[in-house]
Design an enzyme around this catalytic site. Structure first.
Site, mmCIF file in Angstrom:
data_model
loop_
_atom_site.group_PDB
_atom_site.id
_atom_site.type_symbol
_atom_site.label_atom_id
_atom_site.label_comp_id
_atom_site.label_asym_id
_atom_site.label_seq_id
_atom_site.Cartn_x
_atom_site.Cartn_y
_atom_site.Cartn_z
ATOM 1 N N LYS A 133 3.607 9.067 8.977
ATOM 2 C CA LYS A 133 3.454 8.442 10.288
ATOM 3 C C LYS A 133 4.548 9.062 11.264
ATOM 4 O O LYS A 133 4.292 10.106 11.656
ATOM 5 C CB LYS A 133 3.367 7.048 10.329
ATOM 6 N N ASP A 142 9.200 3.161 -0.013
ATOM 7 C CA ASP A 142 8.271 3.701 0.741
ATOM 8 C C ASP A 142 8.291 3.640 2.194
ATOM 9 O O ASP A 142 8.036 2.255 2.740
ATOM 10 C CB ASP A 142 6.804 3.244 0.424
ATOM 11 N N TYR A 200 0.704 -1.265 -0.109
ATOM 12 C CA TYR A 200 -0.030 -0.087 -0.013
ATOM 13 C C TYR A 200 0.768 1.140 0.142
ATOM 14 O O TYR A 200 1.836 1.127 0.973
ATOM 15 C CB TYR A 200 -0.916 0.093 1.082
HETATM 16 C C1 LIG Z 1 -0.087 4.658 5.783
HETATM 17 C C2 LIG Z 1 0.866 4.359 4.501
HETATM 18 C C3 LIG Z 1 0.780 5.194 3.478
HETATM 19 C C4 LIG Z 1 -0.239 6.347 3.485
HETATM 20 O O1 LIG Z 1 0.129 7.477 4.453
HETATM 21 P P1 LIG Z 1 -0.991 8.311 4.732
HETATM 22 O O2 LIG Z 1 -0.304 9.287 5.738
HETATM 23 O O3 LIG Z 1 -2.224 7.422 5.397
HETATM 24 O O4 LIG Z 1 -1.548 9.196 3.467
HETATM 25 C C5 LIG Z 1 1.680 5.001 2.464
HETATM 26 N N1 LIG Z 1 2.504 4.123 2.326
HETATM 27 C C6 LIG Z 1 2.712 3.116 3.370
HETATM 28 C C7 LIG Z 1 3.638 2.192 3.542
HETATM 29 C C8 LIG Z 1 1.921 3.344 4.515
HETATM 30 O O5 LIG Z 1 1.831 2.445 5.467
#
Ligand SMILES: *Cc1c(COP(=O)(O)O)cnc(C)c1O
Length: 433
Positions: free
Chosen positions: A271, A243, A148
Site C-alpha cells: 500500500k 503485517d 487479512y
Molecule cells: C491489503 C492487505 C494485504 C494484501 O496486499 P495486496 O497488495 O492487496 O496483495 C495484506 N495484508 C494486509 C494487512 C492488507 O491490508
C-alpha cells in the site's frame, strides 16, 4: 439539494465488464455486492476526490485502500515517476533506486535490518511466512480470525473483509493440507494463542498479525496483547510477523510497531510503500533475512521486483513522509474531529453505534457492541450499513462498500471537507433510521 443519480456510463461499463472479467472487477472488494447496486467506474482522482465516468464527484475515504495518504495525484510522486519512466520501465538488473528504497525503509523502521522488495502485499506475506518456515524448520503458523494477509493459500482461513463480506469463510481451491498448517486464534485473546502454542510445541514457525486490524473494520489491540505475543514468540522461538501492509507508514512514520513500541522479528509492507504503484516489501532481522536466496536457501524472486518506476513513486512517498513528520499529528487531529462529529450525530439521533479509531483509520460499526474481534464485528447490522452507504453515495461521499473495512483519512481532507462529511453523515443517518 439534488442527489447524484446518473450512473449511466458506469452501469454500461459494468455490464460489459461482467461478461469478460469475473464479477466485472479485478478485486472482489470493489464490487458493490454487500451494499447493492453497481460499482462506479473511476475516471480520475484529485486530492480528496474521485470523479467517475459520468462526471460525478465524490469525497472519498478509501484512499485506494490505503496508499493515497497524501491525497490523489500528489505532484512530487507524479514528477518522480514521470522522470523515472524516461529511462525505461524495467531493467531486470539492479538499480540505485532499490538501494535508496532499502535505506529509507531500514532507517524508518529499525526492526527491519534487511529488506526485499516485491510487487504486492500478498507477495510480501507469502514470502515472509516461507522465510519464517525455512528459518525455523517448522511448518505451522498462527493467524487471527478476521485478519487479512492477502490471498495466499495459507491465509485464506477466517480471512476478514473481502471473504467476510462474501460469506465464504474459506475459499475452495485451498488444499486441506495447506489449511491444516494454519491455526487460528481469536484476536485479542492471548489465552487462545498460549493454548495453541502449548498444543503444538516446537511446531509453530510464525505468528502473523495485523497489529491494528483494518480488515474486519478497524479493530485495536487491547492493552498488553501485542506485548504478550512478543514475549511468547521470544520464549518459544517463534518468528513474530507484523503485517503492516495497511498500518505501515500510516499509524506513524514507523508504523504500528513504532506507535506501540512492540517490535516484531519480521514486517510486511504494501500500500503506502508504493505511493499508489504495485509495491510490497518484507524484511526483518539480518539473521532471518539472510536465509533468502541468493544469500541463503529460501527461494523468492520477481521479474519486476524493485521496478524503477515503482521505486521512484515509493521513494517520493516515503521521503515526503519522513521530511514532514507533522503530517501524522495533522491526520490524527482531522480523524478525531471527524469521528467526534459523527459520534455527536449518532447520539443526538438516539442511536448507539460504535466508532473505532486510531490515527487516520476508523470504522463506524452499526452495532451497539464494543468491537474488539471477529465475533463482535459480525454483530453489525450490515443491511443498515448498505442503506447508509447508498445514502452517503448519493450525497457525494464514497465509502468503502463494506461494513468490514477501515476508512482512511488523507492529508487532502481539510477541515471544511471534514465538516461536509459530518453533515452528510447526519443527513444519511436521518434518512435511514
Ligand atoms: C491489503 C492487505 C494485504 C494484501 O496486499 P495486496 O497488495 O492487496 O496483495 C495484506 N495484508 C494486509 C494487512 C492488507 O491490508
Amino acid at each position: 439539494m439534488s442527489f447524484i443519480s446518473n450512473f449511466e456510463k458506469s452501469n454500461a461499463l459494468f455490464n460489459k465488464a461482467k461478461s469478460i472479467i469475473p464479477g466485472g472487477v479485478n478485486s472482489p472488494v470493489r464490487a458493490f455486492k454487500a451494499v447493492g447496486g453497481n460499482p462506479l467506474f473511476i475516471n480520475r482522482a484529485e486530492g480528496a476526490y474521485l470523479i467517475d465516468e459520468d462526471g460525478n464527484r465524490f469525497v472519498e475515504l478509501i484512499n485506494s485502500w490505503g496508499p493515497m495518504i497524501l491525497g490523489h495525484a500528489y505532484p512530487p510522486i507524479l514528477e518522480a515517476i514521470t522522470q523515472a519512466a524516461q529511462h525505461s520501465l524495467s531493467f531486470g538488473a539492479p538499480g540505485k533506486r532499490e538501494v535508496e528504497m532499502a535505506e529509507l525503509i531500514t532507517s524508518i523502521v529499525p526492526s527491519v535490518e534487511k529488506v526485499r522488495m516485491v510487487n504486492s502485499g500478498t507477495e510480501a506475506t507469502m514470502a515472509a511466512v516461507r522465510v519464517a518456515r525455512g528459518f525455523t524448520g517448522r511448518n505451522k503458523i498462527i493467524k487471527f480470525e478476521g485478519c487479512y494477509h492477502g490471498h495466499g493459500d495459507s491465509f485464506l482461513i477466517a480471512a476478514g473483509s473481502g471473504v467476510m463480506t462474501m460469506g465464504t469463510p474459506d475459499s475452495p481451491g485451498v488444499p486441506q493440507g495447506v489449511a491444516n498448517d494454519t491455526l487460528t486464534a481469536k484476536y485479542n485473546s492471548i489465552e487462545e494463542v498460549r493454548q495453541l502454542v502449548a498444543n503444538n510445541k516446537n511446531q509453530i514457525a510464525a505468528i502473523i498479525i495485523e497489529p491494528v486490524v483494518g480488515n474486519m473494520g478497524c479493530v485495536l489491540p487491547e492493552q498488553g496483547f501485542l506485548e504478550n505475543l512478543r514475549t511468547l514468540c521470544t520464549q518459544e522461538g517463534i518468528v513474530f510477523i507484523f503485517d503492516e501492509v495497511m498500518t505501515g507508514f500510516r499509524l506513524s512514520l514507523g508504523g504500528a510497531q513504532e506507535l506501540f513500541g512492540v517490535y516484531p522479528d519480521m514486517t510486511t509492507f504494501g500500500k503506502i510503500i508504493g505511493g499508489g504503484m504495485p509495491v510490497g516489501a518484507y524484511g526483518g532481522k539480518k539473521e532471518i533475512m539472510d536465509c533468502v536466496a541468493p544469500a541463503g536457501p529460501v527461494y523468492q524472486a520477481g521479474t519486476l521486483s524493485g521496478n524503477p518506476v515503482a521505486m521512484a513513486a515509493g521513494i517520493a512517498m516515503l521521503t515526503t513522509l519522513k521530511q514532514n513528520p507533522q503530517i501524522y499529528a495533522q491526520l490524527e487531529e482531522t480523524t478525531q474531529y471527524l469521528c467526534k462529529g459523527m459520534m455527536q450525530n449518532i447520539q443526538s439521533l438516539g442511536l448507539d453505534y460504535t466508532i473505532n479509531q486510531i490515527g487516520s483509520m476508523f470504522t463506524l460499526f452499526f452495532t451497539s457492541n464494543k468491537v474488539n474481534d471477529y465475533e463482535t464485528a459480525k454483530t453489525c447490522d450490515t443491511a443498515m450499513f448498505g442503506k447508509y452507504f447508498q445514502a452517503m453515495l448519493k450525497r457525494g461521499v464514497y465509502l468503502a462498500p463494506s461494513q468490514f473495512e477501515s476508512m482512511f483519512i488523507s492529508t487532502a481532507i481539510t477541515k471544511e471537507i471534514a465538516d461536509f462529511l459530518i453533515l452528510t453523515n447526519k443527513e444519511a443517518l436521518q434518512e435511514i433510521i
